[in-house]
Design an enzyme around this catalytic site. Structure first.
Site, mmCIF file in Angstrom:
data_model
loop_
_atom_site.group_PDB
_atom_site.id
_atom_site.type_symbol
_atom_site.label_atom_id
_atom_site.label_comp_id
_atom_site.label_asym_id
_atom_site.label_seq_id
_atom_site.Cartn_x
_atom_site.Cartn_y
_atom_site.Cartn_z
ATOM 1 N N MET A 172 117.063 21.597 -114.063
ATOM 2 C CA MET A 172 118.185 21.565 -113.119
ATOM 3 C C MET A 172 118.318 20.160 -112.550
ATOM 4 S SD MET A 172 117.679 25.243 -111.166
ATOM 5 C CE MET A 172 115.874 25.153 -111.116
ATOM 6 N N GLN A 192 113.495 17.644 -121.221
ATOM 7 C CA GLN A 192 114.837 17.880 -121.751
ATOM 8 C C GLN A 192 115.597 16.559 -121.806
ATOM 9 O OE1 GLN A 192 118.450 19.624 -119.797
ATOM 10 N NE2 GLN A 192 118.084 21.317 -121.222
ATOM 11 N N CYS A 248 124.983 21.960 -121.012
ATOM 12 C CA CYS A 248 125.493 21.525 -119.715
ATOM 13 C C CYS A 248 127.018 21.430 -119.751
ATOM 14 C CB CYS A 248 124.907 20.183 -119.320
ATOM 15 S SG CYS A 248 125.479 19.608 -117.695
ATOM 16 N N LYS A 278 118.659 24.048 -126.017
ATOM 17 C CA LYS A 278 119.196 24.922 -124.972
ATOM 18 C C LYS A 278 120.715 24.897 -125.091
ATOM 19 C CE LYS A 278 118.760 26.170 -120.091
ATOM 20 N NZ LYS A 278 120.169 26.404 -119.757
ATOM 21 N N HIS A 321 121.583 30.451 -122.830
ATOM 22 C CA HIS A 321 122.243 30.823 -121.581
ATOM 23 C C HIS A 321 123.345 31.808 -121.955
ATOM 24 C CE1 HIS A 321 123.958 29.480 -117.442
ATOM 25 N NE2 HIS A 321 124.347 30.706 -117.747
ATOM 26 N N ASN A 329 118.322 33.200 -120.781
ATOM 27 C CA ASN A 329 118.586 32.495 -119.532
ATOM 28 C C ASN A 329 119.928 32.975 -118.980
ATOM 29 O OD1 ASN A 329 119.858 29.260 -118.721
ATOM 30 N ND2 ASN A 329 118.440 30.406 -117.453
ATOM 31 N N GLY A 330 120.049 32.982 -117.653
ATOM 32 C CA GLY A 330 121.319 33.290 -117.022
ATOM 33 C C GLY A 330 121.295 34.584 -116.231
ATOM 34 N N GLY A 331 121.447 34.489 -114.905
ATOM 35 C CA GLY A 331 121.587 35.671 -114.068
ATOM 36 C C GLY A 331 120.324 36.459 -113.832
ATOM 37 N N ARG A 346 117.915 28.994 -110.546
ATOM 38 C CA ARG A 346 118.016 28.800 -109.102
ATOM 39 C C ARG A 346 117.114 29.701 -108.281
ATOM 40 N NH1 ARG A 346 121.284 26.271 -111.703
ATOM 41 N NH2 ARG A 346 122.386 24.459 -110.889
#
Length: 376
Positions: free
Chosen positions: A16, A70, A100, A140, A173, A213-215, A237
């Site tokens: 991040m 990364q 991204c 990713k 993601h 990944n994601g949520g 996050r």
């Protein structure tokens, strides 16, 4: 995947920008010994052009292993040179950013998620990266870009990249990216999650490794994904905003390790030593106390005294010049019962049924014609 001396990457913390820096990763490792940590995305051009100042961008403490670098970029020459320069820092994996959606990234030079529209180039880039390192490489990415969001198009990307390069690990993601000017924050919220695409990849590419990944916001949800067959889970996050509630359960609830029993007081004592050792290291009074203390501001989320702790921290940033003085001035806001409570106390919350029906929703098996996929 990864160095054999570490536990497998069942749980990893997402890269991040401006968040997963050295300071955050130091705190994260004090809380969890087994979570895999990712750096912020670092542009290959930055590594190449800062050749004489690489420690500022690439150095980290040995305690941060297992750790993944990364990188991002769109020029093969720079990707090769950057990977070669980074090899001296002994990262455990090199990850290439194809996910991204930031206009600062995707909008300039076919960078970030725009690269998903050119899987042949990504395959070439991954071959170049792999040729300049002796550790595993990974990609990713998202599940699609704009109107290029069918499952077959995702399969085409995975097929080309994995057949044109040594890439065997993909972090997916499970949202597509929209490059119509919406913000990165909206790109994490507006496109719907399609976990069924991820699980379909497990079915259709049994020889590859996929991290979802994601949520996903708690270890309960991580374990739900793993029970559904996920090879690994990446959390973003939630691991930053709720480090104690999230990372504090990783070692026990995901890896089955005994609790270390460490307390937040003990973690902060170790972090103080780290912080005072790095203050001003980069010159021009950077990092300063505010920089070093930034990831700590979420350590007492929802605990008694949290609001007062943050207000005291804001005041202390104005004049404290050491982490020792910062803690002396601020930690009086936090009750001893909170500071001395052992890690992983209580039962984590989360959605047990997050992936309950995902296998029923999976698209039909993908149909990628080998010759077209590789040479189109």
């Amino acid at each position: 995947m990864g160095a054999s001396r570490y536990r497998p990457p069942l749980f990893s913390v997402a890269p991040m920008m401006e968040w997963t820096d050295n300071h955050y990763r130091t705190l994260a490792r004090l809380i969890s010994k087994h979570a895999w940590l990712y750096t912020e995305m670092l542009a290959a051009e930055t590594i190449v052009y800062q050749k004489g100042n690489l420690d500022k961008f690439l150095a980290y403490s040995p305690e941060q292993h297992p750790i993944v670098l990364q990188i991002g970029g769109s020029k093969l020459e720079n990707l090769a040179k950057a990977t070669e320069l980074a090899s001296a820092y002994n990262y455990d994996e090199i990850n290439f950013n194809c996910g991204c959606p930031s206009q600062r990234v995707a909008g300039h030079g076919c960078f970030g998620v725009r690269l998903m529209l050119d899987p042949k180039f990504v395959g070439e880039a991954m071959s170049v990266i792999a040729a300049n390192t002796n550790v595993p490489v990974s990609v990713k990415c998202r599940i699609g870009v704009d109107d290029h969001d069918s499952y077959n198009e995702l399969c085409d990307f995975i097929y080309k990249v994995s057949n044109l390069s040594p890439t065997r690990h993909f972090i997916i993601h499970s949202r597509k990216a929209l490059l119509n000017g919406i913000s990165p924050a909206d790109n994490r919220r507006i496109p719907p999650l399609k976990y069924e695409f991820y699980y379909a990849l497990l079915r259709d590419f049994p020889d590859l490794t996929f991290t979802i990944n994601g949520g996903i916001n708690s270890v309960v949800e991580v374990n739900a994904a793993l029970r559904g067959g996920a090879h690994g889970v990446m959390v973003g996050r939630a691991a930053y905003h709720y480090p104690w509630q999230t990372l504090g359960h990783v070692d026990t609830a995901i890896y089955g390790a005994p609790s270390s029993g460490i307390t937040r007081r003990e973690i902060l004592q170790q972090y103080q030593e780290y912080g005072d050792s790095v203050l001003g290291r980069d010159g021009n009074n950077r990092p300063n106390v505010r920089d070093v203390a930034k990831p700590l501001l979420n350590l007492f989320h929802s605990e008694p005294g949290n609001g007062l702790w943050k207000r005291k921290a804001d005041s202390a940033f104005m004049h404290c010049t050491t982490m020792k003085s910062f803690f002396e001035e601020t930690l009086v806001a936090i009750p001893d019962s909170v500071l001395d409570a052992p890690i992983a106390g209580g039962v984590p919350s989360g959605r047990e049924d997050l992936f309950a029906n995902v296998h029923d929703l999976m698209p039909p098996p993908c149909n990628v014609r080998e010759e077209e996929a590789l040479y189109a």
